[in-house]
Enzyme design. Structure first.
Site, PDB file in Angstrom:
ATOM      1  N   ARG A 227      -3.267  -8.233  -3.385  1.00 17.08           N
ATOM      2  CA  ARG A 227      -3.450  -7.706  -4.728  1.00 17.08           C
ATOM      3  C   ARG A 227      -4.920  -7.781  -5.094  1.00 17.08           C
ATOM      4  O   ARG A 227      -5.598  -8.745  -4.742  1.00 17.08           O
ATOM      5  CB  ARG A 227      -2.630  -8.509  -5.734  1.00 17.08           C
ATOM      6  CG  ARG A 227      -1.149  -8.163  -5.760  1.00 17.08           C
ATOM      7  CD  ARG A 227      -0.875  -6.769  -6.337  1.00 17.08           C
ATOM      8  NE  ARG A 227       0.535  -6.415  -6.333  1.00 17.08           N
ATOM      9  CZ  ARG A 227       1.143  -5.721  -5.365  1.00 17.08           C
ATOM     10  NH1 ARG A 227       0.472  -5.298  -4.313  1.00 17.08           N
ATOM     11  NH2 ARG A 227       2.433  -5.449  -5.458  1.00 17.08           N
ATOM     12  N   ASP A 251      -7.986  -2.623   0.225  1.00 17.98           N
ATOM     13  CA  ASP A 251      -7.064  -1.532  -0.079  1.00 17.98           C
ATOM     14  C   ASP A 251      -6.569  -1.668  -1.515  1.00 17.98           C
ATOM     15  O   ASP A 251      -5.825  -0.821  -1.997  1.00 17.98           O
ATOM     16  CB  ASP A 251      -5.879  -1.554   0.899  1.00 17.98           C
ATOM     17  CG  ASP A 251      -4.977  -0.347   0.741  1.00 17.98           C
ATOM     18  OD1 ASP A 251      -5.514   0.780   0.705  1.00 17.98           O
ATOM     19  OD2 ASP A 251      -3.750  -0.521   0.640  1.00 17.98           O
ATOM     20  N   GLU A 256      -7.003  -0.597 -10.880  1.00 17.21           N
ATOM     21  CA  GLU A 256      -6.692   0.569 -10.044  1.00 17.21           C
ATOM     22  C   GLU A 256      -6.275   1.733 -10.926  1.00 17.21           C
ATOM     23  O   GLU A 256      -5.480   1.546 -11.836  1.00 17.21           O
ATOM     24  CB  GLU A 256      -5.562   0.233  -9.057  1.00 17.21           C
ATOM     25  CG  GLU A 256      -5.981  -0.804  -8.035  1.00 17.21           C
ATOM     26  CD  GLU A 256      -4.924  -1.078  -6.956  1.00 17.21           C
ATOM     27  OE1 GLU A 256      -3.878  -0.417  -6.946  1.00 17.21           O
ATOM     28  OE2 GLU A 256      -5.161  -1.957  -6.135  1.00 17.21           O
ATOM     29  N   HIS A 275      -5.403   1.905  -2.257  1.00 15.21           N
ATOM     30  CA  HIS A 275      -4.046   1.345  -2.257  1.00 15.21           C
ATOM     31  C   HIS A 275      -3.086   2.265  -1.504  1.00 15.21           C
ATOM     32  O   HIS A 275      -2.058   2.702  -2.058  1.00 15.21           O
ATOM     33  CB  HIS A 275      -3.554   1.105  -3.694  1.00 15.21           C
ATOM     34  CG  HIS A 275      -2.539  -0.011  -3.758  1.00 15.21           C
ATOM     35  ND1 HIS A 275      -2.486  -0.948  -4.776  1.00 15.21           N
ATOM     36  CD2 HIS A 275      -1.537  -0.360  -2.909  1.00 15.21           C
ATOM     37  CE1 HIS A 275      -1.496  -1.799  -4.557  1.00 15.21           C
ATOM     38  NE2 HIS A 275      -0.913  -1.479  -3.438  1.00 15.21           N
ATOM     39  N   VAL A 276      -3.438   2.559  -0.265  1.00 16.58           N
ATOM     40  CA  VAL A 276      -2.639   3.482   0.543  1.00 16.58           C
ATOM     41  C   VAL A 276      -2.029   2.832   1.785  1.00 16.58           C
ATOM     42  O   VAL A 276      -1.302   3.500   2.529  1.00 16.58           O
ATOM     43  CB  VAL A 276      -3.485   4.699   1.009  1.00 16.58           C
ATOM     44  CG1 VAL A 276      -3.836   5.580  -0.177  1.00 16.58           C
ATOM     45  CG2 VAL A 276      -4.749   4.242   1.751  1.00 16.58           C
ATOM     46  N   SER A 277      -2.327   1.558   1.998  1.00 13.88           N
ATOM     47  CA  SER A 277      -1.834   0.940   3.240  1.00 13.88           C
ATOM     48  C   SER A 277      -0.305   0.910   3.253  1.00 13.88           C
ATOM     49  O   SER A 277       0.312   1.003   4.301  1.00 13.88           O
ATOM     50  CB  SER A 277      -2.413  -0.459   3.424  1.00 13.88           C
ATOM     51  OG  SER A 277      -1.921  -1.357   2.458  1.00 13.88           O
TER      52      SER A 277
END
Lengths: 318, 318
Positions: A227, A251, A256, A275-277
């Site tokens: 996070r 990530d 965000e 934040h795409v992992s």
């Protein structure tokens, strides 16, 4: 007859699987955007993440199966009724997030981020020596499903792996050494890589202080797929711009999307992904989520304890 | 007394190792730039790459130990005397080049090159689905030391691996299937990744034709860490810009350095590194080279056959 509401983006083959598990009980299909307040209030089971604010501690809700591993918005007091069983999708994201973290780590080790920047300026430039994963001690902070998967990947490539868990347990095979979170400070100076994969709870907020970065090697690589709140943006900026560590890949960010005017964007040795992992970027993830949802639906109708039940006090799987 | 000339960038501990192997015979230390024509002409042994043009088929030269795996400039007729034993540094580069190739592959799989570009524009953008190495069939074209090392790495991460060798041999454990180069065309349609690590010889020049790229999946990733001459720049440009394949990473180009006005630089889905996967970028490589040089020096003084002797007709290790 129970009210089953599914807001997952399912295809027919997924519906077949869920309906089989629901043992004849019809399922209402919708999406997080289109679902109505009435549907949410009437639901005995919700499959998929409905906006936490719209659940309003519904008494009808018996089983709430999230499609995320993180549970932060749902364990806030007042969101769910005390009788609601909350389940997360722990396990579904292991492969996706662990592989993304590994790709980020190797990219930084081989300086591919710098070479990409040079390429965009038509520039054939040598950025000097690189390192090998076989010489690295990797510290995995948060040894859940994703942490273990990542540990197995780097170990398979030759790294020495130290795991950090919240609670003491027997050392799993995926790590060479295991400690509890209380010992983190003592471990930071040993690490060539610090991989944070802790969930977002009160105990992990701003965990990585400036002092923590100063404890790391100046050659260390920091990777955060947990996070964003685990590191304050200013601290991360300082750690990299003042070369307390060599580089980082994140990530997740404290806010965000990361604001367009954040100075983090332009740090040469910070790699940012939005934040795409996890999410559904790897198709495998969604298949796992439907698998968990179907399994828990079957448990629900059989009166059995579902898997991945979340402990409201910790936000972790019980 | 023999004339031993060393142009490797050695430190004292390396000198100690080489001198021990030379059994009391003094070693003249220099560099490829500073070495004189007289020193080259007088040398019975040269350790390290001296410019091929300056060797002038010296009769004195009995052992020539290169610090490269590639031998292209040295096997040209007239460069070396027929009695000179030429040895390369095969094996020293395996770890460095294989890890670089793996980093490039994962970077493309997870679209980290696109995310880096977006980052440089302060842009939080989602580039959609990614793939997993566990779903990939990896074709390794050139199954020497580097090819085998790469095969082991991707296999450890869960890939299915097909190896292609020049000559038939028993299938090594690092691959699931093994073929000879004649069968390459039939294998291209099966590959999710084509990794070229063939050396630069007449037989590999412009091997990857437009037809070859058309035979590949449109989702395929092409990686070249062999020689740039294996693909004509125009063919590579066409293959990517016309989306015959999904993306590529090249550490070698047909002309090096790649000219600043090459249209290859600005292809979004081509990642270019400036021939850095090998050389001495990973410190481990140089340690291996000194190890090979010391071993072959000892063989020379003992009148034994050295390791890594190059076959002048193929450019490969015999």
């Amino acid at each position: 007859m129970k009210n089953i509401l599914c807001v997952l983006p399912v295809e027919q083959r997924h519906k077949d699987k869920l309906e089989k598990a629901a043992a004849g009980c019809p399922i209402i299909y919708s999406s997080p955007d289109k679902v109505t307040d009435e549907q949410i209030a009437a639901a005995n089971v919700i499959l998929g993440c409905v906006d936490a604010k719209r659940v309003k501690a519904s008494e009808n809700l018996e089983l709430f199966q999230l499609n995320t591993a993180g549970t932060d918005p749902y364990i806030v007091p007042g969101v769910l009724h005390e009788n609601t069983v909350l389940c997360n999708a722990t396990g579904a994201y292991s492969k996706a997030v662990a592989e993304h973290a590994l790709a980020s780590l190797l990219m930084l080790q081989k300086k591919l981020h710098r070479y990409r920047d040079a390429q965009r300026e038509n520039n054939w430039t040598d950025f000097g020596t690189v390192s090998s994963i076989t010489d690295f001690t990797v510290l995995v902070v948060g040894l859940g499903d994703i942490g273990c998967h990542f540990a197995r990947l780097v170990k398979a490539l030759g790294a020495y792996v130290i795991g950090v868990k919240r609670r003491p347990s027997a050392k799993p095979d995926c790590v060479d050494e295991l400690y509890t979170q209380e010992e983190l400070e003592k471990l930071l100076p040993r690490a060539d890589v610090v991989f944070n994969i802790l969930p977002g709870t009160g105990g992990t907020h701003h965990l990585y202080t400036e002092e923590y970065f100063r404890l790391m090697k100046d050659s260390a690589i920091f990777i955060n797929c947990g996070r964003g709140g685990a590191v304050a943006s200013e601290v991360l900026y300082k750690a990299i711009s003042e070369k307390m560590i060599a580089s980082a890949a994140i990530d997740v960010t404290e806010v965000e999307p990361l604001p367009a005017d954040s100075p983090l964007w332009q740090l040469d040795d910070l790699v940012i992904t939005p934040h795409v992992s996890g999410y559904y970027h790897l198709p495998h993830t969604f298949e796992c989520i439907v698998e968990i949802a179907a399994e828990n639906l079957a448990h629900y109708f059989a009166g059995e304890e579902p898997r991945n039940v979340v402990d409201f006090t910790t936000g972790y799987k019980k």
